[in-house]
Enzyme design. Structure first.
Site, PDB file in Angstrom:
ATOM      1  N   PHE A 114       0.827  -1.104  -0.042  1.00 37.40           N
ATOM      2  CA  PHE A 114       0.063  -0.172  -0.134  1.00 37.40           C
ATOM      3  C   PHE A 114       1.054   1.523   0.410  1.00 37.40           C
ATOM      4  CE2 PHE A 114      -3.046  -3.113   1.963  1.00 37.40           C
ATOM      5  CZ  PHE A 114      -3.556  -2.661   1.591  1.00 37.40           C
ATOM      6  N   ASP A 115       0.583   1.933  -1.285  1.00 37.62           N
ATOM      7  CA  ASP A 115       1.089   3.503  -0.686  1.00 37.62           C
ATOM      8  C   ASP A 115       0.510   4.199   0.991  1.00 37.62           C
ATOM      9  OD1 ASP A 115       1.924   6.170  -1.567  1.00 37.62           O
ATOM     10  OD2 ASP A 115       0.451   6.282  -1.626  1.00 37.62           O
ATOM     11  N   MET A 116       1.044   5.139   1.186  1.00 37.83           N
ATOM     12  CA  MET A 116       0.539   5.748   2.001  1.00 37.83           C
ATOM     13  C   MET A 116      -0.168   7.477   2.021  1.00 37.83           C
ATOM     14  SD  MET A 116       2.398   6.903   5.758  1.00 37.83           S
ATOM     15  CE  MET A 116       2.906   8.649   5.086  1.00 37.83           C
TER      16      MET A 116
END
Length: 220
Positions: A11-13
């Protein structure tokens, strides 16, 4: 739709797990005003997904000679902390989505352009840090997104081949990085809509994580 087996999720944040992009933009615009400048929204959007150091270079180039990036960053930090005083909001559907993937036995990792201290702070204050087995940040790799390095590092830390990882992004730059890493890349747009090349690289583009969860329930 999915290559099997699926063994992990990355996941990106910012803009995907936590609703920080709008905070960053507001803080940048207020910092610019503190120095007697205006920062157009279009210019702010051009920095979405771009690492902080590169944003600094873009800002310096935009305002030209006589502009102090050091003063700007000081004002930005003050405004950002003020805007985050009330907490760091989690994007809709995140908790349910992470619960579902964890329930399927998938290890989870974050692959972010933020530095480690920032990522740990933001995820910790949002109550999400302990949900991830691994955290790969800008500090851990030589090249930032759109290069694949941070996604490759996140997969490596999980001990999973990147092509067996789901990857979720909200930005065009981030999606390019996830795709280049060989992951099964999905986009959940935040502030920016997908470019044509992003659509070509994405297995699916979802309006939100609720929609992503509905589809994954059918395939995992």
């Amino acid at each position: 739709m999915l290559r099997k087996p699926v063994e992990a999720a990355l996941f990106d944040m910012d803009g995907l797990l936590i609703d920080t992009e709008v905070i960053y933009i507001e803080a940048m615009q207020q910092a610019a005003r503190s120095l007697g400048r205006e920062m157009p929204l279009d210019f702010c959007h051009s920095m979405v997904g771009v690492p902080g150091h590169e944003c600094n270079l873009m800002i310096e180039a935009y305002y030209g000679d006589g502009f102090s990036i050091t003063e700007f960053r000081e004002h930005f930090s003050v405004h950002r902390h003020r805007l985050m005083d009330g907490g760091i909001p989690v994007k809709p559907g995140v908790v349910e989505f992470l619960d579902f993937l964890a329930g399927r036995g998938l290890p989870l990792a974050v692959a972010t352009s933020a530095g480690r201290a920032t990522a740990e702070h933001h995820l910790g204050h949002a109550g999400l840090l302990d949900r991830f087995t691994a955290l790969a940040t800008r500090d851990d790799v030589e090249r930032a997104k759109p290069h694949p390095d941070v996604y490759l590092e996140a997969a490596r830390r999980l001990g999973v081949a990147p092509e067996r990882c789901l990857a979720f992004e909200d930005s065009n730059i981030g999606l390019e990085a996830a795709h280049a890493a060989g992951a099964m890349a999905f986009m959940v747009p935040d502030l920016l809509q997908p470019l044509p090349e992003t659509r070509a690289r994405s297995l699916e583009i979802f309006p939100d994580l609720h929609a992503a969860l509905s589809l994954l329930r059918q395939h995992l």
